[in-house]
Scaffold this motif. Structure first.
Motif, mmCIF file in Angstrom:
data_model
loop_
_atom_site.group_PDB
_atom_site.id
_atom_site.type_symbol
_atom_site.label_atom_id
_atom_site.label_comp_id
_atom_site.label_asym_id
_atom_site.label_seq_id
_atom_site.Cartn_x
_atom_site.Cartn_y
_atom_site.Cartn_z
ATOM 1 N N PRO A 64 0.825 -1.324 0.078
ATOM 2 C CA PRO A 64 0.022 0.136 -0.075
ATOM 3 C C PRO A 64 0.823 1.250 -0.256
ATOM 4 O O PRO A 64 1.928 1.203 0.427
ATOM 5 N N PHE A 65 0.349 2.452 -0.723
ATOM 6 C CA PHE A 65 1.349 3.540 -0.730
ATOM 7 C C PHE A 65 0.424 4.634 0.049
ATOM 8 O O PHE A 65 -0.924 4.710 -0.323
ATOM 9 N N PHE A 66 0.885 5.660 0.495
ATOM 10 C CA PHE A 66 0.033 6.745 1.219
ATOM 11 C C PHE A 66 0.655 8.127 0.994
ATOM 12 O O PHE A 66 1.930 8.200 0.134
ATOM 13 N N ASP A 67 0.059 9.128 1.265
ATOM 14 C CA ASP A 67 0.435 10.447 0.789
ATOM 15 C C ASP A 67 0.853 10.956 1.911
ATOM 16 O O ASP A 67 1.455 10.230 2.988
ATOM 17 N N SER A 68 1.199 12.283 2.190
ATOM 18 C CA SER A 68 2.220 12.771 3.131
ATOM 19 C C SER A 68 1.442 13.044 4.305
ATOM 20 O O SER A 68 2.043 12.998 5.426
ATOM 21 N N ASP A 69 0.071 13.003 4.279
ATOM 22 C CA ASP A 69 -0.765 13.061 5.465
ATOM 23 C C ASP A 69 -1.087 11.538 6.112
ATOM 24 O O ASP A 69 -1.848 11.623 6.796
ATOM 25 N N GLY A 70 -0.552 10.413 5.522
ATOM 26 C CA GLY A 70 -0.910 9.225 5.862
ATOM 27 C C GLY A 70 -2.365 8.713 5.351
ATOM 28 O O GLY A 70 -2.775 7.663 5.722
ATOM 29 N N ASN A 71 -3.057 9.326 4.207
ATOM 30 C CA ASN A 71 -4.145 8.754 3.546
ATOM 31 C C ASN A 71 -3.498 7.928 2.636
ATOM 32 O O ASN A 71 -2.725 8.014 1.743
ATOM 33 N N ARG A 72 -4.182 6.553 2.621
ATOM 34 C CA ARG A 72 -3.768 5.453 1.578
ATOM 35 C C ARG A 72 -4.466 6.029 0.149
ATOM 36 O O ARG A 72 -5.729 6.414 0.337
ATOM 37 N N LEU A 73 -3.508 5.737 -0.682
ATOM 38 C CA LEU A 73 -3.980 6.159 -2.039
ATOM 39 C C LEU A 73 -4.169 5.053 -3.133
ATOM 40 O O LEU A 73 -5.087 5.100 -4.023
ATOM 41 N N GLY A 74 -3.596 3.874 -2.530
ATOM 42 C CA GLY A 74 -3.881 2.753 -3.639
ATOM 43 C C GLY A 74 -2.893 1.584 -3.239
ATOM 44 O O GLY A 74 -2.215 1.434 -2.300
ATOM 45 N N LEU A 75 -2.680 0.778 -4.179
ATOM 46 C CA LEU A 75 -1.415 -0.211 -4.099
ATOM 47 C C LEU A 75 -0.542 -0.069 -5.264
ATOM 48 O O LEU A 75 -0.968 0.401 -6.392
ATOM 49 N N LEU A 76 0.548 -0.466 -4.698
ATOM 50 C CA LEU A 76 1.949 -0.216 -5.567
ATOM 51 C C LEU A 76 2.407 -1.680 -6.019
ATOM 52 O O LEU A 76 2.651 -2.633 -4.925
ATOM 53 N N ALA A 77 2.318 -2.181 -7.061
ATOM 54 C CA ALA A 77 2.770 -3.464 -7.421
ATOM 55 C C ALA A 77 4.105 -3.614 -8.489
ATOM 56 O O ALA A 77 4.342 -2.936 -9.096
ATOM 57 N N PHE A 78 5.107 -4.419 -7.665
ATOM 58 C CA PHE A 78 6.267 -4.762 -8.327
ATOM 59 C C PHE A 78 6.435 -6.188 -8.873
ATOM 60 O O PHE A 78 5.941 -6.993 -7.985
ATOM 61 N N GLY A 79 6.728 -6.546 -10.045
ATOM 62 C CA GLY A 79 6.866 -7.898 -10.464
ATOM 63 C C GLY A 79 8.142 -8.226 -10.925
ATOM 64 O O GLY A 79 8.610 -7.414 -12.151
#
Length: 785
Positions: free
Chosen positions: A251-266
């Motif tokens: 999961p990745f978040f903005d500077s205020d700690g709000n989750r923005l979505g998912l980041l996937a690495f393959g």
């Protein structure tokens, strides 16, 4: 009210007096005063003129006064009025001037206040102007800095994008709604869509349905736990290429700690996966090769050891006895070298294990010394064996491994000693908590090892590079295996040496003092009717001679079918069954005998040269025990006594054995035992458990899709899903599940629709039952290990 000031004029004061006194009163008074003045004046004038005062004078005076007084009075009144009016006007003017003065003072004050306020405002405006100028300067600087930052950000963004696009890894990110928000070039290549085309799409729009569901389920877990997750998936590219990826989602978040979505690495792990498969295959091939070599080499070795041992028991001359003893010792040496090779393979697969038994240290040392003494005698060397008391009578130790350790070191001592002696000394410390430190010291007067080589001799395949060592060859694995075995037994091994004077090995092993009596070495049962199933004549001759010498009756079968025919025609007390036969395996023979109820009261013991497999594998295939080749007299006595001499070996116990056989037969029906054992041997029990766990987690989803597709009469999807279940079941050894799934996937079957619902129900029940059986089998493996 305004008060008259002392400086006011007399007229004003007079007018003020008139106003105060009253006009009428003043007029009367004025007339009276005028009359008095006139009368008095006339009198004074007459007197001064010396004339006589006449009444007419007074009358005239009165008349004149009366005639002039009103006019004078009028004038005076008017004058007074004018003066009063003037005074009043003056007062009004003064009052107005006063008000004007006060207003002027107020206005002046207000003006001064306004001037001060204006000055203050001017000052403020001046400061504000200065502040604005400073702000403008800061703004200009900020704009300039921002422009530079934006330019730097653009450069970094471009660089980052270049790095992401240049990365060989698959990268994409999705928002909270599960829609694509960006990706790199690899993702574009895989999906066949540009980043702009991917924006706003879901996984179901991009991937195959099954794969999309699997990823969505994993994403759901990541979002629930806010923790990263890694899994391995086969992904299909737009050009139909399939690649194996290790996917990590965070999961990745903005500077205020709000989750923005998912980041996937393959990461593309296809080559690694292929390498792992190749390595697994190579390991399997190597294990199979060693198993084959084990059988092929141990067969003639069995004959050499057995015949030489029997020859030593015959009447021989001293020279003949020495020759036979040399043959016997050489065969034993060859067997130990071969054991090193087998153990090397087991070490590679982490399968080397200890089998603790009760051993007499004194008897063990003397037995080992007797064989080494034969080798030493061939080189005219003396073997000195010293047993220092007090020594524990019995200990718990893997005698085979301990013998192998000491044999390797003693054999090297003999090999590298040309004159002098080799000594073996054994001693033990006083027991602590029933643990005694047993120390073996092996010394020789040989060529020695250079000091620079001492720390290398335990390395695998290492051989000392010294002229004195060139005359003796070896595999270079013996000492390496010795060290690993000593460490496996929680012991220590140390070496010291001096070139030209000899070498000293010291081995310290913590051994448990045995509380059990040592197994009886004397055979307690004779006269058994034994069926020996062996296809090699040399092995038959050795084994038959040994068994008959032990007082048993032996019948021989050279093939599996011959063994089955003889078991049908005769009643035997024991069947010794070779596993590799020309027409079938020993397991096939055992299975047939059990199916025909020919061995209800007859134990079956495997004879095998395959030391790769565990004893438990033979027990699971219906054997009651196993004897390794070359056949040792001590092992035969041990097995015979355990099967026939102990009280607990009764019909009840044999009935339990039958149940075990039936259970084994059932397992073979529902599980692919060969595949499972191969997987355990090659990839390890933990990896097998992990694979079973993945299958167990995915199976409910597979079955749900299968049943939904069946409910929707989607035949192709049912067959496709059954094919997936078949492959998944086959990979974890669920043979029955695999067979049922194979039936379901055969959509061209003429009665497919009539049977498919029953098959699916049967599949559901088989999955639940067989998974439990598989878990129990894995747990038994853990206990056995």
């Amino acid at each position: 009210m305004h008060q008259d000031s002392p400086n006011d004029s007399w007229a004003i004061r007079f007018a003020q007096f008139v106003k105060t006194f009253g006009t009428l009163k003043l007029s009367v008074l004025f007339v009276i005063l005028t009359l008095v003045f006139t009368l008095g004046g006339s009198y004074l004038i007459r007197v001064s003129l010396g004339t006589e005062v006449q009444p007419d004078d007074f009358i005239i005076a009165i008349i004149l006064t009366m005639l002039s007084a009103p006019w004078i009075l009028y004038f005076v009144s008017e004058l007074v009025k004018q003066l009063e009016t003037s005074r009043t006007n003056l007062k009004e003017v003064v009052s107005q001037l006063e008000r004007l003065r006060e207003e002027d003072v107020f206005l002046n004050r207000e003006l001064q206040s306004n001037i001060r306020q204006l000055n203050h405002e001017i000052e403020q405006r001046k400061r504000a102007q200065e502040d604005r100028e400073a702000v403008f300067q800061d703004l200009e600087k900020e704009i300039e800095d921002k422009s530079q930052s934006e330019e730097q950000a653009r450069r970094l963004s471009t660089l980052l994008r270049s790095i992401i696009d240049a990365s060989p890894d698959l990268i994409y990110y999705r928002n909270e709604e599960g829609r694509f928000a960006g990706c790199n070039r690899v993702a574009e290549m895989m999906t066949g869509k540009t980043e702009q085309e991917l924006l706003g799409l879901t996984l179901h729009d991009v991937f195959e349905e099954e794969l999309a569901r699997q990823i969505v389920a994993s994403d759901h877990e990541v979002l629930e736990t806010n923790a990263s997750m890694t899994e391995e998936l086969w992904l299909r590219f737009a050009d139909d290429r399939r690649r194996y990826f290790e996917m990590k989602r965070v999961p990745f978040f903005d500077s205020d700690g709000n989750r923005l979505g998912l980041l996937a690495f393959g990461r593309d792990m296809t080559e690694r996966k292929q390498a792992e498969n190749a390595a697994a295959k190579a390991s399997t091939d190597k294990t199979r090769f060693i198993a084959t070599i084990s059988h092929e080499l141990r067969t003639p070795l069995n004959g050499i050891v057995g015949l030489s041992r029997m020859l030593r028991d015959t009447d021989l001359t001293e020279e003949q006895f020495n020759w036979v003893s040399t043959i016997y010792a050489s065969a034993i040496t060859l067997g130990n070298i071969f054991n090193d090779i087998i153990d090397l393979d087991k070490l590679d697969r982490d399968k080397l294990e200890l089998s603790l038994k009760t051993v007499s240290l004194r008897d063990f040392t003397e037995e080992l010394s007797s064989i080494i003494r034969l080798l030493a005698a061939d080189k005219s060397l003396e073997l000195i064996t010293t047993i220092n008391p007090p020594l524990p009578q019995l200990v718990e130790v893997d005698g085979t491994r301990l013998r192998q350790i000491l044999w390797n070191i003693l054999f090297n001592a003999v090999k590298f000693t040309h004159k002098g002696h080799v000594s073996l000394t054994v001693s033990a410390s006083r027991p602590t908590n029933d643990i005694s430190i047993v120390t073996y010291v092996i010394e020789d007067t040989g060529v020695g090892i250079p000091e620079g080589e001492l720390d290398k001799i335990f390395a695998m395949y290492y051989q000392v590079d010294h002229p004195d060592h060139q005359s003796a060859t070896g595999t270079g694995i013996g000492l390496a295996i010795c060290k690993q075995m000593v460490e496996l037994m929680s012991g220590e091994i140390e070496v010291s040496s001096e070139v030209g004077k000899g070498t000293r090995f010291e081995i310290k092993l913590p051994l448990q003092i045995s509380q059990r009596p040592m197994q009886v070495e004397k055979l307690q049962v004779t006269g058994l009717q034994i069926l020996l199933v062996e296809d090699i004549e040399l092995n038959v001759m050795v084994a038959k001679a040994l068994l008959e010498k032990l007082g048993q009756h032996v019948d021989v079968a050279m093939t599996g079918q011959e063994a089955i025919d003889k078991a049908r025609a005769n009643q035997y007390d024991l069947i010794l069954l070779d596993i590799q036969l020309p027409d079938m395996t020993g397991f096939d023979v055992a299975s047939t005998l059990m199916e025909e109820d020919l061995v209800m009261q007859t134990p079956m013991v495997a004879l095998t040269a395959n030391v790769i497999k565990k004893r438990e594998e033979y027990l699971q295939n219906g054997m009651d025990d196993v004897i390794a080749k070359p056949v040792k007299k001590s092992r035969v006595i041990e097995v015979f006594n355990s099967l026939f001499a102990e009280p607990e070996v009764s019909p009840v116990a044999k009935s339990t054995g039958v149940k075990k056989e039936e259970s084994s037969k059932t397992l073979n029906n529902i599980l692919d035992m060969d595949l499972l054992q191969m997987l355990v041997d090659t990839i390890g029990e933990d990896m097998v458990r992990a694979s079973v766990k993945v299958f167990q987690d995915k199976m409910p989803e597979y079955m749900e899709i299968l049943q939904l597709s069946l409910s929707a009469d989607e035949k192709s999807e049912v067959c496709s899903q059954a094919h997936k279940i078949k492959g998944a079941a086959g990979s974890v050894g669920l043979a029955r599940v695999q067979r049922i799934a194979n039936q379901i996937q055969q959509g061209d079957h003429p009665a497919w629709w009539q049977n498919v619902h029953d098959w699916v129900e049967e599949l559901q029940m088989a999955v639940q039952h067989d998974m439990k059986a598989l878990q129990e089998w894995l747990n038994e493996q853990m206990v056995d290990d």
